[in-house]
Design a protein around this motif. Structure first.
Motif, PDB file in Angstrom:
ATOM      1  N   LEU A 227       0.809  -1.229   0.000  1.00 14.59           N
ATOM      2  CA  LEU A 227       0.000   0.000   0.000  1.00 14.59           C
ATOM      3  C   LEU A 227       0.839   1.274   0.000  1.00 14.59           C
ATOM      4  O   LEU A 227       0.270   2.367   0.041  1.00 14.59           O
ATOM      5  N   SER A 228       2.177   1.148  -0.023  1.00 13.75           N
ATOM      6  CA  SER A 228       3.043   2.334   0.066  1.00 13.75           C
ATOM      7  C   SER A 228       2.798   3.346  -1.066  1.00 13.75           C
ATOM      8  O   SER A 228       2.810   4.558  -0.807  1.00 13.75           O
ATOM      9  N   PRO A 229       2.584   2.924  -2.343  1.00  9.76           N
ATOM     10  CA  PRO A 229       2.277   3.944  -3.367  1.00  9.76           C
ATOM     11  C   PRO A 229       1.006   4.718  -3.052  1.00  9.76           C
ATOM     12  O   PRO A 229       0.971   5.953  -3.205  1.00  9.76           O
ATOM     13  N   TYR A 230      -0.026   3.998  -2.606  1.00 12.70           N
ATOM     14  CA  TYR A 230      -1.282   4.664  -2.242  1.00 12.70           C
ATOM     15  C   TYR A 230      -1.072   5.602  -1.056  1.00 12.70           C
ATOM     16  O   TYR A 230      -1.597   6.731  -1.043  1.00 12.70           O
ATOM     17  N   THR A 231      -0.295   5.137  -0.066  1.00 15.37           N
ATOM     18  CA  THR A 231      -0.012   5.977   1.102  1.00 15.37           C
ATOM     19  C   THR A 231       0.758   7.228   0.701  1.00 15.37           C
ATOM     20  O   THR A 231       0.500   8.327   1.213  1.00 15.37           O
ATOM     21  N   LEU A 232       1.713   7.081  -0.222  1.00 16.92           N
ATOM     22  CA  LEU A 232       2.495   8.233  -0.691  1.00 16.92           C
ATOM     23  C   LEU A 232       1.605   9.237  -1.400  1.00 16.92           C
ATOM     24  O   LEU A 232       1.738  10.454  -1.210  1.00 16.92           O
ATOM     25  N   ILE A 233       0.672   8.741  -2.219  1.00 11.59           N
ATOM     26  CA  ILE A 233      -0.245   9.646  -2.928  1.00 11.59           C
ATOM     27  C   ILE A 233      -1.115  10.409  -1.925  1.00 11.59           C
ATOM     28  O   ILE A 233      -1.342  11.620  -2.068  1.00 11.59           O
ATOM     29  N   LEU A 234      -1.604   9.699  -0.902  1.00  8.91           N
ATOM     30  CA  LEU A 234      -2.420  10.372   0.111  1.00  8.91           C
ATOM     31  C   LEU A 234      -1.622  11.443   0.848  1.00  8.91           C
ATOM     32  O   LEU A 234      -2.149  12.532   1.138  1.00  8.91           O
ATOM     33  N   TYR A 235      -0.346  11.143   1.155  1.00  4.10           N
ATOM     34  CA  TYR A 235       0.475  12.124   1.857  1.00  4.10           C
ATOM     35  C   TYR A 235       0.718  13.356   0.994  1.00  4.10           C
ATOM     36  O   TYR A 235       0.640  14.490   1.491  1.00  4.10           O
ATOM     37  N   ILE A 236       1.012  13.147  -0.288  1.00  8.06           N
ATOM     38  CA  ILE A 236       1.236  14.297  -1.187  1.00  8.06           C
ATOM     39  C   ILE A 236      -0.030  15.139  -1.296  1.00  8.06           C
ATOM     40  O   ILE A 236       0.027  16.376  -1.269  1.00  8.06           O
TER      41      ILE A 236
END
Length: 336
Positions: A227-236
């Motif tokens: 889920l790290s790509p999804y988490t990164l998108i949410l953080y950005i």
């Protein structure tokens, strides 16, 4: 003495240069012999021809085919040479490195590097090692979270405060038989049944937070990596939204943003913040600790109160006297 040392160094360099000019280096590949000559093949021979020559020579020089101590010892040496030469020449990459050594004998240390780079390289695919490592870490992590959770449930079930509350809930729901005289089971079975029911009620009713909270599959390392790509998108997205609303448009902070700033100033993780009592969170909001100046003043007051409590503590006073007298290095004879 110095001249003898210089002469020795020059002799070593000269000997290395002599060995290198022949294309053979002791300790590398087939040593001072040619791998092709050992198998009786040429550099133009195919892999099939090399394997065919190896099988023929291996059958000839197999130690079981020879009798007598000297003959068997010679066969062992030859069989090892044949096997080593075949091991080098059957691999295309290692054969290419060996041919490069034959063509460039002067690059002495380069040949050492290429040789030991392949010899010391892991035999297992690195990707498999990474997958297995992450899987083991995830399994240990998940087991540890469940172990912490079960430990918390066990602790709460033994505390009189929580045990009595769970017992009242169980009785009101008819989960526990209040008339024990009619229960034909022995006391041990009745106690085990009560403990099981109490643990189930505590697990259902109690809001356990922090490191002892109920495990979630999203906390496992494997799931977090997926889920790290999804988490990164949410953080950005969250970061751009923060910049736009509160830096560019200068809107007022909401309760969520205020709690985030307070948690950031206190250097607490989300799990640690969630573990705080609601009354404490409301107090922090009332004191407007999301403002840096207010938080700095509040922290100073907290430190002063802590110092005052410590100054009144008898144990702290004893500790200060102990440190003034020399600390751990002092010698004492009886009580102070």
């Amino acid at each position: 003495m110095a001249s003898n040392r210089c002469l020795l160094v020059l002799l070593c360099i000269a000997s290395q240069a002599i060995v290198a000019t022949h294309g053979f280096i002791e300790g590398l590949y087939c040593g001072t012999e040619n791998c092709y000559d050992i198998l009786g093949v040429t550099r133009e021979s195919s892999r099939g021809e090399i394997s065919k020559a190896y099988r023929k020579l291996a059958k000839k020089w197999h130690p079981d085919m020879h009798r007598g101590k000297e003959a068997k010892e010679e066969a062992v040496v030859m069989f090892q040479k044949i096997a080593n030469a075949h091991e080098i020449l059957k691999d295309d990459e290692q054969r290419a490195d060996y041919n490069y050594m034959l063509d460039n004998p002067e690059e002495y240390y380069t040949h050492y590097y290429y040789y030991y780079r392949r010899r010391m390289a892991p035999k297992v695919d690195v990707r498999i090692v990474i997958v297995v490592t992450i899987t083991i870490i995830s399994a240990v992590q998940y087991w540890g979270m469940w172990n912490n959770y079960n430990t918390a449930i066990k602790y709460l079930s033994r505390e009189p405060k929580y045990r009595n509350q769970a017992m009242e809930i169980a009785k009101s729901q008819g989960l526990i038989n209040t008339n024990k005289k009619r229960d034909r089971r022995n006391k041990e079975e009745i106690r085990e049944e009560e403990d099981r029911i109490i643990k189930e009620i505590i697990a259902e009713k109690m809001d356990i937070r922090g490191g002892y909270s109920r495990p979630k599959y999203t906390d496992v390392l494997w799931v977090q990596l997926i889920l790290s790509p999804y988490t990164l998108i949410l953080y950005i997205h969250w970061w751009l939204r923060w910049i736009w609303k509160f830096t560019i448009c200068r809107e007022e902070y909401g309760e969520e943003e205020k709690c985030y700033l307070i948690r950031k100033f206190m250097k607490l993780s989300q799990t640690q913040w969630d573990a705080l009592e609601e009354a404490d969170k409301e107090l922090y909001l009332e004191e407007e600790l999301w403002i840096k100046e207010n938080f700095t003043e509040w922290k100073r007051q907290q430190e002063e109160e802590m110092k005052a409590k410590m100054a009144e503590s008898a144990k702290y006073k004893m500790y200060r006297r102990y440190m003034k007298k020399g600390g751990p290095g002092q010698m004492t004879f009886g009580p102070d």
